[in-house]
Design a protein around this motif. Structure first.
Motif, short mmCIF file in Angstrom:
data_model
loop_
_atom_site.label_atom_id
_atom_site.label_comp_id
_atom_site.label_asym_id
_atom_site.label_seq_id
_atom_site.Cartn_x
_atom_site.Cartn_y
_atom_site.Cartn_z
N SER A 283 8.36 17.60 144.33
CA SER A 283 8.52 18.18 143.16
C SER A 283 8.26 19.77 143.56
CB SER A 283 7.16 17.92 142.23
OG SER A 283 7.33 19.16 141.12
N THR A 284 9.17 20.60 142.70
CA THR A 284 9.13 21.85 143.35
C THR A 284 9.29 22.81 142.12
OG1 THR A 284 11.70 21.95 143.29
CG2 THR A 284 10.60 21.61 145.64
N CYS A 285 8.33 23.96 142.16
CA CYS A 285 8.34 24.79 140.91
C CYS A 285 8.24 24.22 139.42
CB CYS A 285 9.65 25.63 141.06
SG CYS A 285 9.91 27.03 142.36
N CYS A 286 7.50 23.10 139.49
CA CYS A 286 7.24 22.18 138.40
C CYS A 286 5.74 22.09 138.15
CB CYS A 286 7.90 21.09 138.41
SG CYS A 286 7.24 19.77 137.25
N HIS A 287 5.33 22.36 137.00
CA HIS A 287 3.82 22.58 136.75
C HIS A 287 3.15 21.13 136.96
CE1 HIS A 287 0.26 24.76 135.75
NE2 HIS A 287 -0.10 23.76 134.76
N GLY A 288 3.91 20.13 136.53
CA GLY A 288 3.18 18.76 136.58
C GLY A 288 2.53 18.39 135.49
N GLU A 289 3.06 18.49 134.38
CA GLU A 289 2.40 18.40 132.99
C GLU A 289 2.54 16.69 132.99
OE1 GLU A 289 2.92 20.71 129.60
OE2 GLU A 289 2.88 22.39 130.88
N GLU A 290 1.54 16.29 132.08
CA GLU A 290 1.73 14.72 131.66
C GLU A 290 3.00 14.16 131.18
OE1 GLU A 290 -0.13 12.84 133.11
OE2 GLU A 290 0.63 10.80 131.91
N PRO A 291 3.76 15.02 130.25
CA PRO A 291 4.68 14.53 129.64
C PRO A 291 5.81 14.36 130.73
CG PRO A 291 3.81 16.00 128.18
CD PRO A 291 2.93 16.16 129.55
N HIS A 292 5.97 15.27 131.86
CA HIS A 292 6.69 15.09 133.03
C HIS A 292 6.39 13.92 133.91
CE1 HIS A 292 9.73 16.22 136.09
NE2 HIS A 292 8.59 16.18 137.05
N VAL A 293 5.07 14.15 134.24
CA VAL A 293 4.62 13.17 135.38
C VAL A 293 4.82 11.75 134.91
CG1 VAL A 293 2.82 12.50 136.75
CG2 VAL A 293 3.19 15.04 136.36
N VAL A 294 4.78 11.51 133.53
CA VAL A 294 4.77 10.00 133.17
C VAL A 294 6.04 9.19 133.50
CG1 VAL A 294 5.72 10.32 130.85
CG2 VAL A 294 4.24 8.18 131.34
N GLY A 295 7.21 10.47 133.73
CA GLY A 295 8.53 9.71 134.50
C GLY A 295 8.25 9.42 135.95
N TRP A 296 7.36 9.65 136.67
CA TRP A 296 6.91 9.61 138.09
C TRP A 296 6.29 8.20 138.30
CZ3 TRP A 296 7.41 13.06 142.53
CH2 TRP A 296 8.07 14.19 142.11
N ARG A 297 6.10 7.45 137.15
CA ARG A 297 5.46 5.99 137.39
C ARG A 297 5.73 5.41 138.39
NH1 ARG A 297 2.64 2.68 133.36
NH2 ARG A 297 2.59 4.56 132.04
N PHE A 298 7.16 5.45 138.86
CA PHE A 298 7.72 4.36 139.86
C PHE A 298 7.87 5.15 141.19
CE2 PHE A 298 8.89 2.26 135.87
CZ PHE A 298 7.90 1.16 135.75
N ILE A 299 7.64 6.20 141.13
CA ILE A 299 7.88 7.04 142.62
C ILE A 299 6.60 6.77 143.48
CG2 ILE A 299 8.32 9.30 143.75
CD1 ILE A 299 10.28 8.50 141.72
N ASN A 300 6.83 6.21 144.50
CA ASN A 300 5.79 5.53 145.48
C ASN A 300 4.81 6.67 145.95
OD1 ASN A 300 6.51 3.14 144.69
ND2 ASN A 300 7.60 2.72 146.68
N GLU A 301 5.43 7.74 146.63
CA GLU A 301 4.68 8.64 147.29
C GLU A 301 5.31 10.22 146.80
OE1 GLU A 301 5.10 8.71 151.71
OE2 GLU A 301 4.66 10.90 151.68
N ARG A 302 4.12 10.91 146.28
CA ARG A 302 4.55 12.08 145.56
C ARG A 302 4.06 13.12 146.28
NH1 ARG A 302 2.20 10.48 139.53
NH2 ARG A 302 3.31 8.59 139.55
N ARG A 303 4.83 14.38 146.29
CA ARG A 303 4.32 15.66 146.99
C ARG A 303 4.81 16.74 145.86
NH1 ARG A 303 4.11 15.28 153.40
NH2 ARG A 303 3.37 13.04 153.54
N ALA A 304 4.07 17.73 145.95
CA ALA A 304 4.61 18.82 145.27
C ALA A 304 4.47 20.34 145.85
CB ALA A 304 3.73 18.99 143.91
N ILE A 305 5.16 21.13 145.51
CA ILE A 305 5.08 22.46 146.00
C ILE A 305 4.88 23.57 144.77
CG2 ILE A 305 6.10 24.27 147.49
CD1 ILE A 305 7.93 22.44 148.60
N ASN A 306 3.62 24.09 144.87
CA ASN A 306 3.49 24.87 143.69
C ASN A 306 2.55 26.24 143.87
OD1 ASN A 306 2.68 26.00 140.86
ND2 ASN A 306 3.66 24.02 140.24
N LEU A 307 2.83 27.49 143.29
CA LEU A 307 2.19 28.39 143.79
C LEU A 307 0.74 28.52 142.96
CD1 LEU A 307 4.76 31.45 143.08
CD2 LEU A 307 3.62 30.93 145.13
N ASP A 308 0.63 27.68 142.28
CA ASP A 308 -0.59 27.58 141.41
C ASP A 308 -1.51 26.41 141.99
OD1 ASP A 308 -2.51 27.26 139.65
OD2 ASP A 308 -1.18 26.87 137.92
#
Ligand SMILES: Cc1cc2nc3c(=O)[nH]c(=O)nc-3n(C[C@H](O)[C@H](O)[C@H](O)COP(=O)(O)OP(=O)(O)OC[C@H]3O[C@@H](n4cnc5c(N)ncnc54)[C@H](O)[C@@H]3O)c2cc1C
Length: 341
Positions: A283-308
């Motif tokens: 995930s890049t430049c995305c805050h990772g709020e619950e309504p978005h992350v619920v769509g990641w349910r079936f992604i096995n390994e998750r990484r994110a790049i965020n300034l925050d």
């Protein structure tokens, strides 16, 4: 004793079975073994000899419907072919991949045979009897289904299990005759975006998600949408990754804000978007709020790049979070990828 038929079809090359067909084959082998059922595999395609060879070692009776009429997906011919295969196999259980080719015909075939169909199956359990799982209400409720009705048809979602690893060899194929109804539809060609314009790739190992941050003012007070576009497309071209988006990013096109032109609502991942299945996600430049992350349910390994450092991903939603500027990280990643080529 149950007779389990796996319906399969060839891919666009016409020579080999689709990977979703091989996943259904693996499911059929596992369940037939657990239930002590007879396993049969049915193949549909203009020519089926080469595809049948892929089923060597599957321990199944192989039936085939072949001929020019089955070169193209078409309701009338595909439904007739599936019906003929089910009747020839006297199937009590029928597994089929939920491909666009089969998803539209299998419910009709179940009706013709007086059976029952369940769709969007993501898991199967066969201890004593067969149960199938599927999700409802955008992956919030999981139902476990068991039925007495036979034949019971199950459309299996692609990407939910490993495909059967083909062991090339000789396979005895039984041809099944089909009486075709009058055919009114003829597929004259396929209009599809060029491969590098097509950014949604369900088969990809990696999902790259772009969030609204890509089009926000950066440290220099400027928006860098063109650079964002180059970085994202550069990564997709080097890796064949699939592209997902947050809702905020795809919604911007209606608000006269800087947009990434290749993004549409089809890319949106989340509660009101898609729930893709990939081995890894970045995930890049995305805050990772619950309504978005619920769509990641079936992604096995998750990484994110965020300034925050306080973003949603950092609160247990990702395996690894890089607190960094995604513009810089992705530029470096792309440079490493092109050096590797
Ligand atoms: C009913 C409902 C349904 C919804 N359904 C969905 C859905 O299906 N999918 C979905 O996505 N959302 C959905 N939402 C919206 C969701 O709640 C969020 O608003 C949305 O996901 C936010 O998108 P974003 O993280 O891209 O944008 P923002 O919240 O604006 O976050 C942008 C992020 O980019 C980071 N950033 C900026 N510049 C950089 C940089 N240079 N490097 C690294 N990071 C940077 C910022 O730190 C920030 O965290 C829904 C909301 C509701 C109420």
């Amino acid at each position: 004793m149950e007779k389990l038929l796996v319906l399969t079809h060839v891919d666009e090359s016409g020579a080999v079975l689709t990977s979703a067909s091989l996943e259904s084959t693996a499911a059929g082998m596992e369940v037939a073994g657990a239930l002590g059922a007879t396993l049969l595999i049915g193949i549909i395609g203009a020519q089926t000899e080469a595809a049948a060879k892929q089923l060597a070692g599957a321990g199944a009776r192989v039936l085939a419907v072949s001929g020019e009429a089955f070169a193209q997906p078409r309701y009338a011919s595909d439904a007739a072919a599936c019906e003929a295969l089910c009747r020839a196999a006297e199937a009590t259980l029928v597994f089929a991949p939920a491909s666009s080719r089969f998803a539209r015909v299998v419910p009709g075939v179940a009706y013709r045979l007086g059976g029952f169909v369940d769709t969007h199956i993501t898991a199967l359990e066969a201890s004593g009897s067969l149960t199938a799982s599927r999700w409802f209400y955008r992956q919030r409720i999981e139902a476990v289904v068991k039925r007495e009705t036979r034949p019971w048809f199950l459309l299996l979602e692609a990407g939910t299990r490993a495909a059967y690893i083909t062991a090339e060899g000789q396979v005895q194929t039984e041809q099944v005759a089909v009486t075709l109804p009058p055919l009114r539809t003829n597929v004259t060609g396929i209009l599809a975006p060029k491969q590098d314009e097509q950014t949604i790739r369900p088969e990809a190992k990696v999902l790259l998600v772009a969030g609204a941050g890509w089009t926000k003012k950066q440290a220099d007070g400027q928006v860098h949408a063109a650079e964002a576009e180059t970085l994202i497309l550069g990564f997709l071209r080097s890796t064949d990754a699939s592209l997902g988006s947050s809702k905020s990013l795809v919604d911007q096109s209606g608000e006269n804000q800087p947009v990434l032109k290749f993004m549409t609502h089809m890319n949106q991942v989340g509660q009101t978007g898609a729930t893709p299945r990939h081995a890894k996600g970045l995930s890049t430049c995305c805050h990772g709020e619950e309504p978005h992350v619920v769509g990641w349910r079936f992604i096995n390994e998750r990484r994110a790049i965020n300034l925050d450092a306080n973003c949603g991903w950092a609160r247990g939603k990702a395996d690894v979070v890089y607190i960094a500027d995604a513009f810089k990280v992705m530029a470096k990643v792309n440079a490493l990828l092109s050096a590797k080529k």
